[in-house]
Motif scaffolding. Structure first.
Motif, PDB file in Angstrom:
ATOM      1  N   PHE A  40       0.785  -1.069  -0.100  1.00 15.62           N
ATOM      2  CA  PHE A  40      -0.066  -0.119   0.005  1.00 15.62           C
ATOM      3  C   PHE A  40       0.900   1.374  -0.137  1.00 15.62           C
ATOM      4  N   ARG A  41       0.700   1.890  -1.155  1.00 12.79           N
ATOM      5  CA  ARG A  41       1.742   3.072  -1.367  1.00 12.79           C
ATOM      6  C   ARG A  41       1.093   4.297  -0.539  1.00 12.79           C
ATOM      7  N   LEU A  42       1.987   5.307  -0.159  1.00 11.33           N
ATOM      8  CA  LEU A  42       1.533   6.427   0.729  1.00 11.33           C
ATOM      9  C   LEU A  42       2.488   7.576   0.579  1.00 11.33           C
ATOM     10  N   THR A  43       1.928   8.814   0.822  1.00 14.98           N
ATOM     11  CA  THR A  43       2.773   9.960   0.783  1.00 14.98           C
ATOM     12  C   THR A  43       2.936  10.449   2.189  1.00 14.98           C
ATOM     13  N   ILE A  44       4.081  11.238   2.356  1.00 11.97           N
ATOM     14  CA  ILE A  44       4.211  11.843   3.744  1.00 11.97           C
ATOM     15  C   ILE A  44       4.682  13.122   3.273  1.00 11.97           C
ATOM     16  N   ASP A  45       3.988  14.031   4.020  1.00  7.30           N
ATOM     17  CA  ASP A  45       4.104  15.428   3.787  1.00  7.30           C
ATOM     18  C   ASP A  45       4.534  16.082   5.208  1.00  7.30           C
ATOM     19  N   PHE A  46       5.691  16.635   5.297  1.00 10.05           N
ATOM     20  CA  PHE A  46       6.136  17.191   6.456  1.00 10.05           C
ATOM     21  C   PHE A  46       5.906  18.829   6.482  1.00 10.05           C
ATOM     22  N   PRO A  47       5.081  19.190   7.729  1.00 12.73           N
ATOM     23  CA  PRO A  47       5.243  20.744   7.819  1.00 12.73           C
ATOM     24  C   PRO A  47       6.416  21.341   7.903  1.00 12.73           C
ATOM     25  N   THR A  48       6.624  22.536   7.824  1.00 14.49           N
ATOM     26  CA  THR A  48       7.995  23.192   8.035  1.00 14.49           C
ATOM     27  C   THR A  48       8.015  23.293   9.681  1.00 14.49           C
ATOM     28  N   PHE A  50       7.771  20.711  11.369  1.00  8.69           N
ATOM     29  CA  PHE A  50       7.970  19.583  11.962  1.00  8.69           C
ATOM     30  C   PHE A  50       9.528  19.539  12.490  1.00  8.69           C
ATOM     31  N   PRO A  51       9.569  18.788  13.930  1.00 12.15           N
ATOM     32  CA  PRO A  51       8.969  17.769  14.414  1.00 12.15           C
ATOM     33  C   PRO A  51       7.896  18.137  15.455  1.00 12.15           C
ATOM     34  N   PHE A  52       7.564  19.706  15.499  1.00 16.38           N
ATOM     35  CA  PHE A  52       6.505  20.024  16.686  1.00 16.38           C
ATOM     36  C   PHE A  52       5.168  19.896  15.979  1.00 16.38           C
ATOM     37  N   LYS A  53       4.823  19.711  14.865  1.00 13.65           N
ATOM     38  CA  LYS A  53       3.528  19.344  14.311  1.00 13.65           C
ATOM     39  C   LYS A  53       3.799  17.918  13.419  1.00 13.65           C
ATOM     40  N   PRO A  54       2.855  17.254  13.084  1.00 15.37           N
ATOM     41  CA  PRO A  54       2.983  15.772  12.747  1.00 15.37           C
ATOM     42  C   PRO A  54       3.087  15.858  10.939  1.00 15.37           C
ATOM     43  N   PRO A  55       3.597  14.934  10.418  1.00 13.42           N
ATOM     44  CA  PRO A  55       3.262  15.050   9.130  1.00 13.42           C
ATOM     45  C   PRO A  55       1.852  14.642   8.706  1.00 13.42           C
ATOM     46  N   THR A  56       1.430  14.868   7.470  1.00 14.78           N
ATOM     47  CA  THR A  56       0.319  14.541   6.756  1.00 14.78           C
ATOM     48  C   THR A  56       0.591  13.244   5.876  1.00 14.78           C
ATOM     49  N   ILE A  57      -0.097  12.264   6.132  1.00 15.54           N
ATOM     50  CA  ILE A  57       0.120  10.907   5.557  1.00 15.54           C
ATOM     51  C   ILE A  57      -1.108  10.580   5.071  1.00 15.54           C
ATOM     52  N   GLU A  73      -7.343   9.499   3.723  1.00 16.62           N
ATOM     53  CA  GLU A  73      -7.072  10.068   4.959  1.00 16.62           C
ATOM     54  C   GLU A  73      -6.914   8.689   6.087  1.00 16.62           C
ATOM     55  N   ILE A  74      -6.132   9.338   7.034  1.00 15.54           N
ATOM     56  CA  ILE A  74      -6.058   8.151   8.114  1.00 15.54           C
ATOM     57  C   ILE A  74      -6.440   8.693   9.439  1.00 15.54           C
TER      58      ILE A  74
END
Length: 141
Positions: A40-48, A50-57, A73-74
């Motif tokens: 199962f393929r996925l994308t991970i987008d890190f906010p600027t 990060f690590p204080f805010k979670p990535p969007t997966i 969405e998860i």
């Protein structure tokens, strides 16, 4: 990640020369689950922040799961209210594998999957196997 890769999953920057904030990856369906054999393929987008805010997966491979919407969405507490800067990408990916093994019946994003999971485990497992075969076992995976 590369020195100590997690089992059943993988992630890396899609184009490290352009951005370290957008990653691609996958999780394999754990054995002894109806997801077994699927990738199962996925994308991970890190906010600027990060690590204080979670990535969007997001899952980009369609998956039939109570806690994953049709848009990928998860619903996973560590991606939202229970986020901690101490959570590694490795731990996040392993949590996704764990979610495939053990869905949370108290919260759902896919109402059809949630209803089947709660009321008819046999039909739920059949639907999961069907989706896994149809979308996650393609030759290109």
């Amino acid at each position: 990640m590369q020195k100590n890769p997690p089992p059943l999953c993988f992630a890396e920057p899609e184009n490290p020369t352009k951005s370290m904030l957008h990653w691609i990856g996958w999780v394999e369906g754990p054995e002894d689950t109806p997801y077994a054999g699927g990738k199962f393929r996925l994308t991970i987008d890190f906010p600027t922040e990060f690590p204080f805010k979670p990535p969007t997966i997001h899952f980009i491979t369609p998956i039939f799961h109570p806690n994953i919407s049709e848009k990928g969405e998860i619903c996973l507490d560590i991606l939202h209210s229970q986020w901690s800067p101490a959570i590694s990408i490795r731990a996040l990916l392993m949590s996704l594998c764990s979610l495939l093994t053990d869905p949370n019946p108290d919260h759902g994003l896919n109402k059809d999957a949630l209803k089947l999971y709660r009321t008819n485990q046999r039909k739920y497992n059949e639907a999961v196997r069907d989706w896994t075969k149809r979308y996650a076992m393609q030759d290109s995976n």
